[in-house]
Design a protein around this motif. Structure first.
Motif, PDB file in Angstrom:
ATOM      1  N   HIS A 151      16.652  -3.047  -4.028  1.00  0.00           N
ATOM      2  CA  HIS A 151      16.328  -1.618  -3.912  1.00  0.00           C
ATOM      3  C   HIS A 151      14.817  -1.402  -3.967  1.00  0.00           C
ATOM      4  CE1 HIS A 151      16.417   2.687  -4.616  1.00  0.00           C
ATOM      5  NE2 HIS A 151      15.737   2.489  -5.733  1.00  0.00           N
ATOM      6  N   TYR A 152      14.148  -2.041  -4.926  1.00  0.00           N
ATOM      7  CA  TYR A 152      12.694  -1.897  -5.044  1.00  0.00           C
ATOM      8  C   TYR A 152      11.971  -2.514  -3.845  1.00  0.00           C
ATOM      9  CZ  TYR A 152      13.240  -0.198  -9.795  1.00  0.00           C
ATOM     10  OH  TYR A 152      13.584   0.539 -10.888  1.00  0.00           O
ATOM     11  N   LEU A 153      12.521  -3.580  -3.296  1.00  0.00           N
ATOM     12  CA  LEU A 153      11.940  -4.190  -2.107  1.00  0.00           C
ATOM     13  C   LEU A 153      12.002  -3.222  -0.930  1.00  0.00           C
ATOM     14  CD1 LEU A 153      10.773  -6.687  -0.682  1.00  0.00           C
ATOM     15  CD2 LEU A 153      13.122  -7.429  -0.274  1.00  0.00           C
ATOM     16  N   ALA A 154      13.116  -2.535  -0.781  1.00  0.00           N
ATOM     17  CA  ALA A 154      13.237  -1.548   0.297  1.00  0.00           C
ATOM     18  C   ALA A 154      12.239  -0.410   0.104  1.00  0.00           C
ATOM     19  CB  ALA A 154      14.661  -1.004   0.354  1.00  0.00           C
ATOM     20  N   LEU A 155      12.035   0.028  -1.138  1.00  0.00           N
ATOM     21  CA  LEU A 155      11.050   1.083  -1.407  1.00  0.00           C
ATOM     22  C   LEU A 155       9.633   0.625  -1.061  1.00  0.00           C
ATOM     23  CD1 LEU A 155      12.245   2.593  -4.806  1.00  0.00           C
ATOM     24  CD2 LEU A 155      12.417   3.605  -2.535  1.00  0.00           C
ATOM     25  N   CYS A 156       9.290  -0.600  -1.423  1.00  0.00           N
ATOM     26  CA  CYS A 156       7.959  -1.130  -1.095  1.00  0.00           C
ATOM     27  C   CYS A 156       7.771  -1.254   0.411  1.00  0.00           C
ATOM     28  CB  CYS A 156       7.747  -2.489  -1.748  1.00  0.00           C
ATOM     29  SG  CYS A 156       7.423  -2.410  -3.502  1.00  0.00           S
ATOM     30  N   GLN A 157       8.807  -1.683   1.122  1.00  0.00           N
ATOM     31  CA  GLN A 157       8.707  -1.816   2.566  1.00  0.00           C
ATOM     32  C   GLN A 157       8.531  -0.459   3.236  1.00  0.00           C
ATOM     33  OE1 GLN A 157      12.316  -3.992   3.275  1.00  0.00           O
ATOM     34  NE2 GLN A 157      11.239  -5.952   3.375  1.00  0.00           N
ATOM     35  N   LYS A 158       9.236   0.556   2.743  1.00  0.00           N
ATOM     36  CA  LYS A 158       9.081   1.903   3.300  1.00  0.00           C
ATOM     37  C   LYS A 158       7.679   2.442   3.030  1.00  0.00           C
ATOM     38  CE  LYS A 158      13.902   3.211   3.024  1.00  0.00           C
ATOM     39  NZ  LYS A 158      14.905   4.018   2.331  1.00  0.00           N
ATOM     40  N   ALA A 159       7.169   2.210   1.818  1.00  0.00           N
ATOM     41  CA  ALA A 159       5.829   2.686   1.482  1.00  0.00           C
ATOM     42  C   ALA A 159       4.772   1.985   2.330  1.00  0.00           C
ATOM     43  CB  ALA A 159       5.545   2.462  -0.002  1.00  0.00           C
ATOM     44  N   LEU A 160       4.942   0.695   2.555  1.00  0.00           N
ATOM     45  CA  LEU A 160       3.992  -0.047   3.377  1.00  0.00           C
ATOM     46  C   LEU A 160       4.048   0.414   4.833  1.00  0.00           C
ATOM     47  CD1 LEU A 160       1.902  -2.290   3.221  1.00  0.00           C
ATOM     48  CD2 LEU A 160       3.693  -3.909   3.755  1.00  0.00           C
ATOM     49  N   THR A 161       5.236   0.699   5.324  1.00  0.00           N
ATOM     50  CA  THR A 161       5.381   1.190   6.698  1.00  0.00           C
ATOM     51  C   THR A 161       4.712   2.549   6.863  1.00  0.00           C
ATOM     52  OG1 THR A 161       7.457   0.005   6.916  1.00  0.00           O
ATOM     53  CG2 THR A 161       7.058   1.764   8.492  1.00  0.00           C
ATOM     54  N   LYS A 162       4.920   3.438   5.884  1.00  0.00           N
ATOM     55  CA  LYS A 162       4.302   4.765   5.944  1.00  0.00           C
ATOM     56  C   LYS A 162       2.779   4.673   5.883  1.00  0.00           C
ATOM     57  CE  LYS A 162       7.792   7.850   4.067  1.00  0.00           C
ATOM     58  NZ  LYS A 162       8.129   8.756   2.965  1.00  0.00           N
ATOM     59  N   SER A 163       2.267   3.819   5.002  1.00  0.00           N
ATOM     60  CA  SER A 163       0.814   3.721   4.871  1.00  0.00           C
ATOM     61  C   SER A 163       0.189   3.102   6.122  1.00  0.00           C
ATOM     62  CB  SER A 163       0.436   2.933   3.627  1.00  0.00           C
ATOM     63  OG  SER A 163       0.876   1.605   3.727  1.00  0.00           O
ATOM     64  N   CYS A 164       0.868   2.139   6.729  1.00  0.00           N
ATOM     65  CA  CYS A 164       0.346   1.551   7.974  1.00  0.00           C
ATOM     66  C   CYS A 164       0.351   2.564   9.110  1.00  0.00           C
ATOM     67  CB  CYS A 164       1.158   0.322   8.365  1.00  0.00           C
ATOM     68  SG  CYS A 164       0.855  -1.087   7.307  1.00  0.00           S
ATOM     69  N   ALA A 165       1.384   3.369   9.193  1.00  0.00           N
ATOM     70  CA  ALA A 165       1.441   4.404  10.227  1.00  0.00           C
ATOM     71  C   ALA A 165       0.348   5.440  10.001  1.00  0.00           C
ATOM     72  CB  ALA A 165       2.811   5.069  10.231  1.00  0.00           C
ATOM     73  N   PHE A 166       0.103   5.788   8.743  1.00  0.00           N
ATOM     74  CA  PHE A 166      -0.954   6.744   8.410  1.00  0.00           C
ATOM     75  C   PHE A 166      -2.322   6.196   8.805  1.00  0.00           C
ATOM     76  CE2 PHE A 166      -4.123   8.274   5.347  1.00  0.00           C
ATOM     77  CZ  PHE A 166      -4.063   9.639   5.607  1.00  0.00           C
ATOM     78  N   LEU A 167      -2.577   4.925   8.482  1.00  0.00           N
ATOM     79  CA  LEU A 167      -3.868   4.323   8.835  1.00  0.00           C
ATOM     80  C   LEU A 167      -4.038   4.189  10.340  1.00  0.00           C
ATOM     81  CD1 LEU A 167      -4.314   1.553   6.133  1.00  0.00           C
ATOM     82  CD2 LEU A 167      -5.664   3.607   6.431  1.00  0.00           C
ATOM     83  N   ASP A 168      -2.970   3.835  11.035  1.00  0.00           N
ATOM     84  CA  ASP A 168      -3.046   3.753  12.501  1.00  0.00           C
ATOM     85  C   ASP A 168      -3.397   5.103  13.100  1.00  0.00           C
ATOM     86  OD1 ASP A 168      -2.522   1.083  12.607  1.00  0.00           O
ATOM     87  OD2 ASP A 168      -0.377   1.312  13.042  1.00  0.00           O
ATOM     88  N   LYS A 169      -2.787   6.153  12.565  1.00  0.00           N
ATOM     89  CA  LYS A 169      -3.044   7.500  13.074  1.00  0.00           C
ATOM     90  C   LYS A 169      -4.486   7.924  12.799  1.00  0.00           C
ATOM     91  CE  LYS A 169      -1.427  11.932  11.862  1.00  0.00           C
ATOM     92  NZ  LYS A 169      -0.382  12.765  11.281  1.00  0.00           N
ATOM     93  N   LYS A 170      -4.976   7.615  11.620  1.00  0.00           N
ATOM     94  CA  LYS A 170      -6.360   7.989  11.261  1.00  0.00           C
ATOM     95  C   LYS A 170      -7.389   7.170  12.048  1.00  0.00           C
ATOM     96  CE  LYS A 170      -5.711  11.151   8.207  1.00  0.00           C
ATOM     97  NZ  LYS A 170      -6.157  12.506   8.388  1.00  0.00           N
ATOM     98  N   LEU A 171      -7.112   5.896  12.255  1.00  0.00           N
ATOM     99  CA  LEU A 171      -8.066   5.049  12.962  1.00  0.00           C
ATOM    100  C   LEU A 171      -8.034   5.257  14.474  1.00  0.00           C
ATOM    101  CD1 LEU A 171      -7.684   1.729  10.960  1.00  0.00           C
ATOM    102  CD2 LEU A 171      -9.556   3.357  10.854  1.00  0.00           C
ATOM    103  N   ALA A 172      -6.961   5.831  14.984  1.00  0.00           N
ATOM    104  CA  ALA A 172      -6.856   6.059  16.427  1.00  0.00           C
ATOM    105  C   ALA A 172      -7.734   7.208  16.881  1.00  0.00           C
ATOM    106  CB  ALA A 172      -5.400   6.336  16.798  1.00  0.00           C
ATOM    107  N   ARG A 173      -8.146   8.042  15.979  1.00  0.00           N
ATOM    108  CA  ARG A 173      -8.993   9.174  16.352  1.00  0.00           C
ATOM    109  C   ARG A 173     -10.367   8.749  16.741  1.00  0.00           C
ATOM    110  NH1 ARG A 173      -8.562  14.036  12.254  1.00  0.00           N
ATOM    111  NH2 ARG A 173      -6.797  13.278  11.132  1.00  0.00           N
TER     112      ARG A 173
END
Length: 69
Positions: free
Chosen positions: A47-69
């Motif tokens: 369960h905690y592994l799934a939470l960490c994977q979701k958090a990492l996916t969200k943070s990577c998507a956020f950084l991709d969006k910010k760096l694409a500008r």
């Protein structure tokens, strides 16, 4: 024997993750690998592994969006 070795390796990676949480380093990667080792035998770790994977996916998507500008 396999369970003992896997738990020992998982503990090592969790401790490395804690160490790198204090000093600069890739702590999240070590936490994920440690949780992956624990998740073979403990459902709560899965369960905690799934939470960490979701958090990492969200943070990577956020950084991709910010760096694409």
């Amino acid at each position: 024997m396999k369970k003992c070795i896997l738990l020992l390796v998982g503990s090592l990676f969790i401790l490395l993750g804690l160490f790198f949480a204090v000093v600069p380093g890739p702590s999240l990667i070590f936490f994920i690998v440690g949780l992956m080792c624990f998740s073979f035998y403990y459902p709560k770790a899965r369960h905690y592994l799934a939470l960490c994977q979701k958090a990492l996916t969200k943070s990577c998507a956020f950084l991709d969006k910010k760096l694409a500008r």
